[in-house]
Design a protein around this motif. Structure first.
Motif, PDB file in Angstrom:
ATOM      1  N   VAL A 186       0.372  -1.535   0.039  1.00  0.00           N
ATOM      2  CA  VAL A 186      -0.172   0.221   0.399  1.00  0.00           C
ATOM      3  C   VAL A 186       0.218   1.647  -0.097  1.00  0.00           C
ATOM      4  O   VAL A 186       1.887   1.493   0.082  1.00  0.00           O
ATOM      5  N   THR A 187       0.022   2.524  -0.355  1.00  0.00           N
ATOM      6  CA  THR A 187       0.599   3.699  -0.460  1.00  0.00           C
ATOM      7  C   THR A 187      -0.226   4.831   0.200  1.00  0.00           C
ATOM      8  O   THR A 187      -1.397   4.740   0.180  1.00  0.00           O
ATOM      9  N   ILE A 188      -0.186   4.819   1.463  1.00  0.00           N
ATOM     10  CA  ILE A 188      -1.180   5.616   2.383  1.00  0.00           C
ATOM     11  C   ILE A 188      -0.081   6.961   2.765  1.00  0.00           C
ATOM     12  O   ILE A 188       0.746   7.040   3.134  1.00  0.00           O
ATOM     13  N   LYS A 189      -0.435   8.355   2.166  1.00  0.00           N
ATOM     14  CA  LYS A 189      -0.910   9.312   2.199  1.00  0.00           C
ATOM     15  C   LYS A 189      -2.142  10.560   2.412  1.00  0.00           C
ATOM     16  O   LYS A 189      -2.984  10.172   2.358  1.00  0.00           O
ATOM     17  N   ASP A 190      -1.845  11.086   3.121  1.00  0.00           N
ATOM     18  CA  ASP A 190      -2.938  11.968   4.693  1.00  0.00           C
ATOM     19  C   ASP A 190      -3.689  11.160   5.028  1.00  0.00           C
ATOM     20  O   ASP A 190      -5.270  11.381   4.196  1.00  0.00           O
ATOM     21  N   GLY A 191      -3.574   9.798   4.977  1.00  0.00           N
ATOM     22  CA  GLY A 191      -4.900   8.892   6.215  1.00  0.00           C
ATOM     23  C   GLY A 191      -5.393   8.341   4.823  1.00  0.00           C
ATOM     24  O   GLY A 191      -6.300   8.025   5.040  1.00  0.00           O
ATOM     25  N   VAL A 192      -4.947   8.920   3.357  1.00  0.00           N
ATOM     26  CA  VAL A 192      -6.002   7.841   2.135  1.00  0.00           C
ATOM     27  C   VAL A 192      -4.880   6.525   1.826  1.00  0.00           C
ATOM     28  O   VAL A 192      -3.930   6.825   1.673  1.00  0.00           O
ATOM     29  N   VAL A 193      -5.587   5.653   1.805  1.00  0.00           N
ATOM     30  CA  VAL A 193      -5.252   4.331   1.629  1.00  0.00           C
ATOM     31  C   VAL A 193      -5.046   4.140   0.089  1.00  0.00           C
ATOM     32  O   VAL A 193      -6.090   4.033  -0.699  1.00  0.00           O
ATOM     33  N   LYS A 194      -3.576   3.913  -0.185  1.00  0.00           N
ATOM     34  CA  LYS A 194      -4.423   3.116  -1.811  1.00  0.00           C
ATOM     35  C   LYS A 194      -3.671   1.882  -2.263  1.00  0.00           C
ATOM     36  O   LYS A 194      -2.385   1.712  -1.932  1.00  0.00           O
ATOM     37  N   LYS A 195      -4.160   0.833  -3.135  1.00  0.00           N
ATOM     38  CA  LYS A 195      -3.328  -0.998  -2.974  1.00  0.00           C
ATOM     39  C   LYS A 195      -2.714  -0.515  -4.052  1.00  0.00           C
ATOM     40  O   LYS A 195      -3.175  -0.294  -4.928  1.00  0.00           O
TER      41      LYS A 195
END
Length: 94
Positions: A67-76
């Motif tokens: 995953v990539t997490i930025k500003d509390g948003v998770v992108k798988k």
């Protein structure tokens, strides 16, 4: 005069700490999910460090996902599956 200098130093310190904390939350975290507890996700980065991040929505991810997490948003991250080479057809009558 001393009170004014002390007050100025206190303001600089308080604002410095506040800005540093905001900057720390804005960073991006990439890696493999190792643990999920409610809205807190623990990610193991490529350098081996484990980072726990609070996210807005932890649905749709599971332990082991990249995953990539930025500003509390998770992108798988999508993992490309290796395609098996196609079998060659036998030519009859050769």
């Amino acid at each position: 005069m001393r009170k004014a200098v002390a007050l100025l130093v206190a303001f600089v310190f308080v604002f410095g700490v506040a800005f540093a904390s905001f900057a720390a939350e804005a960073k991006e975290v990439k890696g493999t999910v190792t643990k999920i507890e409610g809205n807190k996700v623990t990610v193991k980065q490529a350098d081996g460090k484990e980072v726990t991040v609070e996210v807005k929505d932890a649905k749709g991810i599971k332990v082991g996902d990249k995953v990539t997490i930025k500003d509390g948003v998770v992108k798988k991250e999508e993992t490309k599956k290796e395609e098996k080479p196609k079998k060659k057809k036998a030519v009859e009558g050769c």
